[in-house]
Design a protein around this motif. Structure first.
Motif, mmCIF file in Angstrom:
data_model
loop_
_atom_site.group_PDB
_atom_site.id
_atom_site.type_symbol
_atom_site.label_atom_id
_atom_site.label_comp_id
_atom_site.label_asym_id
_atom_site.label_seq_id
_atom_site.Cartn_x
_atom_site.Cartn_y
_atom_site.Cartn_z
ATOM 1 N N ASP A 165 0.831 -1.204 0.000
ATOM 2 C CA ASP A 165 0.000 0.000 0.000
ATOM 3 C C ASP A 165 0.871 1.261 0.000
ATOM 4 O O ASP A 165 0.529 2.262 -0.646
ATOM 5 C CB ASP A 165 -0.911 0.011 1.229
ATOM 6 N N MET A 166 1.997 1.210 0.724
ATOM 7 C CA MET A 166 2.876 2.374 0.797
ATOM 8 C C MET A 166 3.391 2.744 -0.593
ATOM 9 O O MET A 166 3.517 3.930 -0.919
ATOM 10 C CB MET A 166 4.052 2.095 1.744
ATOM 11 N N PHE A 167 3.674 1.751 -1.406
ATOM 12 C CA PHE A 167 4.118 1.981 -2.783
ATOM 13 C C PHE A 167 3.064 2.772 -3.545
ATOM 14 O O PHE A 167 3.362 3.787 -4.188
ATOM 15 C CB PHE A 167 4.375 0.631 -3.450
ATOM 16 N N TYR A 168 1.813 2.348 -3.479
ATOM 17 C CA TYR A 168 0.741 3.028 -4.200
ATOM 18 C C TYR A 168 0.432 4.399 -3.595
ATOM 19 O O TYR A 168 0.099 5.347 -4.315
ATOM 20 C CB TYR A 168 -0.514 2.156 -4.223
ATOM 21 N N HIS A 169 0.548 4.506 -2.275
ATOM 22 C CA HIS A 169 0.284 5.795 -1.637
ATOM 23 C C HIS A 169 1.365 6.810 -2.006
ATOM 24 O O HIS A 169 1.069 8.006 -2.179
ATOM 25 C CB HIS A 169 0.210 5.639 -0.120
ATOM 26 N N PHE A 170 2.613 6.352 -2.117
ATOM 27 C CA PHE A 170 3.684 7.251 -2.525
ATOM 28 C C PHE A 170 3.414 7.791 -3.929
ATOM 29 O O PHE A 170 3.517 9.003 -4.176
ATOM 30 C CB PHE A 170 5.030 6.518 -2.483
ATOM 31 N N ILE A 171 3.047 6.912 -4.838
ATOM 32 C CA ILE A 171 2.718 7.348 -6.202
ATOM 33 C C ILE A 171 1.510 8.276 -6.181
ATOM 34 O O ILE A 171 1.484 9.318 -6.864
ATOM 35 C CB ILE A 171 2.445 6.126 -7.104
ATOM 36 N N GLY A 172 0.505 7.924 -5.377
ATOM 37 C CA GLY A 172 -0.670 8.787 -5.270
ATOM 38 C C GLY A 172 -0.322 10.173 -4.765
ATOM 39 O O GLY A 172 -0.890 11.182 -5.210
ATOM 40 N N GLY A 173 0.629 10.243 -3.837
ATOM 41 C CA GLY A 173 1.080 11.546 -3.350
ATOM 42 C C GLY A 173 1.743 12.364 -4.436
ATOM 43 O O GLY A 173 1.500 13.574 -4.563
ATOM 44 N N VAL A 215 11.145 18.418 -2.306
ATOM 45 C CA VAL A 215 9.731 18.576 -2.644
ATOM 46 C C VAL A 215 9.158 17.284 -3.216
ATOM 47 O O VAL A 215 7.984 16.945 -2.991
ATOM 48 C CB VAL A 215 9.531 19.775 -3.588
ATOM 49 N N SER A 216 9.983 16.501 -3.924
ATOM 50 C CA SER A 216 9.514 15.208 -4.427
ATOM 51 C C SER A 216 9.233 14.258 -3.267
ATOM 52 O O SER A 216 8.194 13.591 -3.222
ATOM 53 C CB SER A 216 10.567 14.622 -5.375
ATOM 54 N N LEU A 217 10.158 14.210 -2.291
ATOM 55 C CA LEU A 217 9.948 13.386 -1.102
ATOM 56 C C LEU A 217 8.738 13.875 -0.302
ATOM 57 O O LEU A 217 7.988 13.069 0.261
ATOM 58 C CB LEU A 217 11.186 13.408 -0.211
ATOM 59 N N ALA A 218 8.536 15.196 -0.261
ATOM 60 C CA ALA A 218 7.413 15.746 0.484
ATOM 61 C C ALA A 218 6.082 15.315 -0.122
ATOM 62 O O ALA A 218 5.132 14.979 0.601
ATOM 63 C CB ALA A 218 7.507 17.273 0.524
ATOM 64 N N CYS A 219 5.994 15.307 -1.440
ATOM 65 C CA CYS A 219 4.759 14.878 -2.100
ATOM 66 C C CYS A 219 4.471 13.408 -1.791
ATOM 67 O O CYS A 219 3.339 13.030 -1.500
ATOM 68 C CB CYS A 219 4.862 15.097 -3.608
ATOM 69 N N GLY A 220 5.502 12.572 -1.875
ATOM 70 C CA GLY A 220 5.316 11.166 -1.536
ATOM 71 C C GLY A 220 4.928 10.971 -0.084
ATOM 72 O O GLY A 220 4.088 10.119 0.244
ATOM 73 N N LEU A 221 5.527 11.764 0.806
ATOM 74 C CA LEU A 221 5.208 11.668 2.233
ATOM 75 C C LEU A 221 3.752 12.028 2.495
ATOM 76 O O LEU A 221 3.055 11.339 3.269
ATOM 77 C CB LEU A 221 6.135 12.602 3.010
ATOM 78 N N LEU A 222 3.258 13.087 1.861
ATOM 79 C CA LEU A 222 1.856 13.453 2.029
ATOM 80 C C LEU A 222 0.935 12.345 1.534
ATOM 81 O O LEU A 222 -0.106 12.062 2.145
ATOM 82 C CB LEU A 222 1.558 14.761 1.279
ATOM 83 N N GLY A 223 1.324 11.707 0.433
ATOM 84 C CA GLY A 223 0.527 10.590 -0.063
ATOM 85 C C GLY A 223 0.465 9.439 0.925
ATOM 86 O O GLY A 223 -0.596 8.831 1.119
ATOM 87 N N MET A 224 1.584 9.125 1.562
ATOM 88 C CA MET A 224 1.602 8.037 2.542
ATOM 89 C C MET A 224 0.835 8.420 3.791
ATOM 90 O O MET A 224 0.105 7.600 4.353
ATOM 91 C CB MET A 224 3.046 7.669 2.875
ATOM 92 N N ARG A 225 0.991 9.641 4.258
ATOM 93 C CA ARG A 225 0.260 10.086 5.448
ATOM 94 C C ARG A 225 -1.255 10.051 5.225
ATOM 95 O O ARG A 225 -2.020 9.631 6.097
ATOM 96 C CB ARG A 225 0.672 11.516 5.806
ATOM 97 N N GLU A 253 -2.802 8.371 2.896
ATOM 98 C CA GLU A 253 -3.207 7.126 2.228
ATOM 99 C C GLU A 253 -3.888 7.418 0.890
ATOM 100 O O GLU A 253 -4.960 6.894 0.572
ATOM 101 C CB GLU A 253 -4.109 6.289 3.147
ATOM 102 N N THR A 254 -3.230 8.287 0.130
ATOM 103 C CA THR A 254 -3.744 8.694 -1.178
ATOM 104 C C THR A 254 -3.507 7.573 -2.186
ATOM 105 O O THR A 254 -2.372 7.179 -2.431
ATOM 106 C CB THR A 254 -3.039 9.974 -1.654
ATOM 107 N N ARG A 255 -4.558 7.087 -2.778
ATOM 108 C CA ARG A 255 -4.430 5.970 -3.703
ATOM 109 C C ARG A 255 -4.003 6.458 -5.085
ATOM 110 O O ARG A 255 -4.494 7.474 -5.580
ATOM 111 C CB ARG A 255 -5.780 5.228 -3.821
ATOM 112 N N ALA A 256 -3.096 5.746 -5.690
ATOM 113 C CA ALA A 256 -2.669 6.085 -7.039
ATOM 114 C C ALA A 256 -3.779 5.802 -8.042
ATOM 115 O O ALA A 256 -4.631 4.935 -7.834
ATOM 116 C CB ALA A 256 -1.423 5.277 -7.409
ATOM 117 N N LYS A 257 -3.757 6.532 -9.142
ATOM 118 C CA LYS A 257 -4.674 6.233 -10.235
ATOM 119 C C LYS A 257 -4.277 4.896 -10.874
ATOM 120 O O LYS A 257 -3.182 4.381 -10.664
ATOM 121 C CB LYS A 257 -4.627 7.351 -11.282
ATOM 122 N N THR A 258 -5.159 4.368 -11.666
ATOM 123 C CA THR A 258 -4.867 3.120 -12.367
ATOM 124 C C THR A 258 -3.649 3.291 -13.257
ATOM 125 O O THR A 258 -3.456 4.343 -13.888
ATOM 126 C CB THR A 258 -6.075 2.699 -13.228
#
Length: 453
Positions: free
Chosen positions: A287-295, A367-377, A379-384
């Motif tokens: 899930d963390m992988f997908y949340h990072f991409i979603g972020g 800023v790239s790490l920050a976007c991924g961190l927000l996605g993980m925090r 739990e932002t789901r990545a698009k298909t």
């Protein structure tokens, strides 16, 4: 600083100085554009000082040397900062005429608090937020740049450098070893300088543009890798100057050629287990992988002004021209803005292909790490996953600096990660640069508007 301080230098610096007397130390720090600022001091003086001072106004300075009105309530009084050396960054300056070291410094106020708008401090702040979650971010930057003919007149268009064959560098020769050989003397010096500085290059390839090269760095700690990119920009420029050419890290230096990116590969280590947090026990994607991409997909539009910091940066995002125009993600798909390269589960990583090589490496990675961190925090789901040619889709982000800054100013969640004061200062300085640009009348305007409108 102790008298025997040179014995505690990194191995590469000690090897460089072996049998020689150290003459000078360059005490440096990156400003907002990523330009090295600081002082050169005799080695004897450096050995006696624990810190030195520079005014905080270096972080309010635009790329042209003007200033943004970002000093705060007390006004533009140019308060002194305390700059302390990080001796782990001590590195040779092998292009100098004497025996010189460079040392990156960190900026603090008089109470010992890190200066919020110092780019290296911004990245350290983001890394600490990962550590509080029990995570260790790992990055691997790729650096693209052009070797060009010496350009002494800004009114003249940029031309590729002349290679050892006597012919200008040719375009559309991606991965050609013959093309790399054309720049052999420059590349030899890049390797020699990098070795003297203790840097490990993962590879050099010819890219698609005329005189365009890419250097890949080994993965590692984000701050250490940002330091290396910061050092490498100077190293590469110095190597080029030795051979009567220039190195440029502009995002789009030549209109008809592809632009230059700083692709950032990300993976995350679970500190407790030491395992890649993007891969589960059976090797599947977590899930963390997908949340990072979603972020990345959710927050990168607001972060674009940091990864594409100049008006020229937006010329790079051209459909079907080796730069992304959207934030789709795909496996082994270089048309998407977010790519998942082929790799075994233990090396699973996410590549952000948005950042330009003109960005400050500390800020681009932060800023790239920050976007991924927000996605993980969140739990932002990545698009298909996108399948096929992503250039066929519509753009996902704005195409000019002013609009990008508007989005950045509204991104309060991102400001909390990067630091509110940094976000305030950055916006003011970049808007000052943008205003400077708008005062310049271009050749296009004179050619097409002067007698026709």
């Amino acid at each position: 600083m102790a008298k025997d301080w040179t014995s505690k230098l990194p191995d590469a610096a000690q090897t460089y100085l072996e049998g020689h007397r150290l003459d000078e130390v360059e005490c440096i720090i990156a400003d907002l554009p990523g330009v090295a600022r600081g002082k050169a001091v005799p080695a004897s003086k450096f050995s006696k000082q624990a810190y030195f001072h520079l005014p905080d106004s270096i972080f309010y300075q635009t790329i042209t040397g003007d200033w943004g009105e970002a000093a705060g309530d007390e006004g533009f009084i140019e308060r002194d900062m305390v700059l302390k050396p990080d001796m782990d960054t001590a590195s040779a300056a092998p292009w100098t005429g004497d025996w010189t070291l460079q040392v990156i410094h960190d900026a603090y106020d008089r109470d010992g608090k890190p200066i919020d708008c110092a780019p290296r401090n911004v990245l350290k702040r983001v890394v600490k937020m990962y550590e509080k979650m029990g995570l260790e971010p790992v990055v691997a930057p790729e650096m693209e740049f052009f070797l060009i003919a010496r350009n002494l007149d800004p009114r003249q268009e940029i031309a590729p450098m002349v290679g050892r064959s006597g012919r200008p560098a040719a375009a559309r020769q991606a991965y050609s070893m013959t093309a790399v050989d054309e720049f052999g003397p420059v590349i030899d010096d890049i390797y020699d300088f990098a070795e003297a500085q203790g840097f490990e290059i993962d590879g050099i390839t010819q890219e698609g543009g005329a005189g365009q090269l890419e250097i890949n760095l080994r993965h590692g700690d984000p701050v250490k890798l940002a330091d290396e990119v910061f050092y490498f920009k100077r190293l590469i420029r110095e190597a080029a100057l030795r051979h009567d050419c220039f190195a440029t890290f502009m995002a789009k230096p030549i209109a008809a050629e592809p632009g230059s990116a700083m692709h950032i590969h990300h993976s995350i280590i679970d500190i407790e287990t030491g395992k890649n947090a993007f891969s589960g026990p059976q090797g599947g994607e977590t899930d963390m992988f997908y949340h990072f991409i979603g972020g990345l997909q959710t927050y990168l539009p607001s972060a674009l002004a940091v990864m594409a910091p100049y008006v020229n940066s937006y010329r790079r995002y051209v459909r079907d021209n080796a730069a992304p125009i959207n934030l789709e993600w795909g496996r082994d798909n270089r048309t998407t803005g977010i790519r998942v390269p082929l790799s075994p589960p233990e090396a699973r990583r996410v590549e952000n292909r948005i950042a330009g090589m003109d960005c400050n490496p500390y800020l681009g990675i932060a800023v790239s790490l920050a976007c991924g961190l927000l996605g993980m925090r969140n739990e932002t789901r990545a698009k298909t996953q996108y399948r096929g040619d992503a250039y066929e889709g519509e753009p996902d982000f704005v195409n000019e600096l002013g609009a990008a800054l508007d989005l950045f100013d509204e991104a309060t969640d991102l400001h909390k990660i990067l630091g509110p004061d940094f976000a305030r200062v950055y916006s003011i300085v970049k808007r000052a640069e943008y205003a400077e640009f708008l005062q310049v009348i271009s050749p296009w305007e004179r050619e097409h508007l002067l007698l026709n409108v």
